[in-house]
Design a protein around this motif. Structure first.
Motif, PDB file in Angstrom:
ATOM      1  N   ASN A 144       0.598   3.317  -5.028  1.00  0.00           N
ATOM      2  CA  ASN A 144       0.487   2.249  -4.084  1.00  0.00           C
ATOM      3  C   ASN A 144      -0.063   1.024  -4.879  1.00  0.00           C
ATOM      4  O   ASN A 144      -0.558   1.014  -6.005  1.00  0.00           O
ATOM      5  CB  ASN A 144      -0.514   2.959  -3.116  1.00  0.00           C
ATOM      6  CG  ASN A 144      -1.794   3.375  -3.561  1.00  0.00           C
ATOM      7  OD1 ASN A 144      -2.371   3.236  -4.608  1.00  0.00           O
ATOM      8  ND2 ASN A 144      -2.623   3.749  -2.659  1.00  0.00           N
ATOM      9  N   ASN A 145      -0.396   0.031  -3.965  1.00  0.00           N
ATOM     10  CA  ASN A 145      -1.029  -1.403  -4.718  1.00  0.00           C
ATOM     11  C   ASN A 145       0.276  -1.932  -5.786  1.00  0.00           C
ATOM     12  O   ASN A 145       0.017  -2.087  -7.033  1.00  0.00           O
ATOM     13  CB  ASN A 145      -2.099  -1.335  -5.300  1.00  0.00           C
ATOM     14  CG  ASN A 145      -2.792  -2.571  -5.399  1.00  0.00           C
ATOM     15  OD1 ASN A 145      -2.262  -3.364  -4.631  1.00  0.00           O
ATOM     16  ND2 ASN A 145      -3.405  -3.008  -6.731  1.00  0.00           N
ATOM     17  N   ASP A 153       0.834  -1.277   0.040  1.00  0.00           N
ATOM     18  CA  ASP A 153      -0.068   0.025  -0.117  1.00  0.00           C
ATOM     19  C   ASP A 153       0.683   1.244  -0.030  1.00  0.00           C
ATOM     20  O   ASP A 153       0.252   2.324  -0.111  1.00  0.00           O
ATOM     21  CB  ASP A 153      -0.908  -0.017   1.128  1.00  0.00           C
ATOM     22  CG  ASP A 153      -2.114  -0.937   1.054  1.00  0.00           C
ATOM     23  OD1 ASP A 153      -2.252  -1.454  -0.005  1.00  0.00           O
ATOM     24  OD2 ASP A 153      -2.482  -1.521   2.060  1.00  0.00           O
TER      25      ASP A 153
END
Length: 216
Positions: A124-125, A86
């Motif tokens: 993110n991810n 994240d």
């Protein structure tokens, strides 16, 4: 830490505190350089191919012929480091990063041009393979953007040229900064003004800036 320029010793003594190397992380996801070659069925160009997708930046093949490529895979296919998914990430090449960034004519402008090519922001991810080194990670995108402003300054480029020629990382002389809104640097200013703030923060004189190759 031996630097290329003996004159830099006086300047380096002003750069106390934490250094950028303390931020850097490599190999945190356990994705080896041959991951795609060995597991072609575990990556694809499409996010919708996976039930729990994560973007993966890794080489398309092992060895010097490999090229960093963006894929999608399922999170369960990433061996470790799920706690970093994240985070937004600023990455660069992990193979001789200083050598890669200062390749060519050793000038501030050349380093800044190389940074634009070799330093990339991941959303993110996301995850990355062994071919990449995380310079900075944060769950706050504004901090990530502030870090990108830092690496695009003359200050950063000048100190990159003074980094010891170490194999696996750099950041041994480049100071770490607070990239939040509480920083002593106002990151909302233009890059030129951020540069001025950084040189003033470390009391680097006009003459010392000239010795570092900074043009006023």
């Amino acid at each position: 830490s031996i630097t290329p320029n003996p004159v830099f010793l006086k300047i380096s003594n002003k750069l106390g505190g934490n250094k950028l190397k303390d931020r850097m992380k490599k190999g945190i996801f356990g994705i080896e350089s041959d991951f795609v070659e060995k597991n072609p069925n575990l990556v694809s160009p499409n996010e919708t191919d996976w039930s729990d997708p994560v973007q993966l930046l890794t080489n398309d093949k092992s060895g010097s012929a490999g090229r960093a490529t963006l894929y999608w895979t399922d999170k369960k296919n990433i061996p470790k480091g799920s706690n970093y998914f994240d985070y937004y990430k600023i990455v660069t090449t992990s193979a001789y990063p200083k050598k890669s960034i200062v390749a060519g004519v050793p000038t501030i402008e050349n380093v800044k041009n190389r940074v634009k090519i070799l330093v990339k922001k991941l959303p993110n991810n996301s995850a990355f393979g062994q071919s990449r080194l995380a310079m900075f990670m944060s769950k706050n995108e504004e901090e990530i953007n502030n870090f990108m402003k830092y690496v695009n300054t003359d200050f950063f480029a000048a100190l990159m040229l003074q980094e010891p020629n170490r194999r696996s990382a750099f950041g041994y002389v480049i100071p770490d900064q607070d990239f939040t809104n509480n920083s002593d640097i106002d990151w909302n200013k233009p890059i030129k003004d951020i540069d001025r703030q950084l040189f003033d923060k470390y009391h680097i004189s006009d003459e010392e800036r000239r010795l570092l190759g900074v043009k006023r």
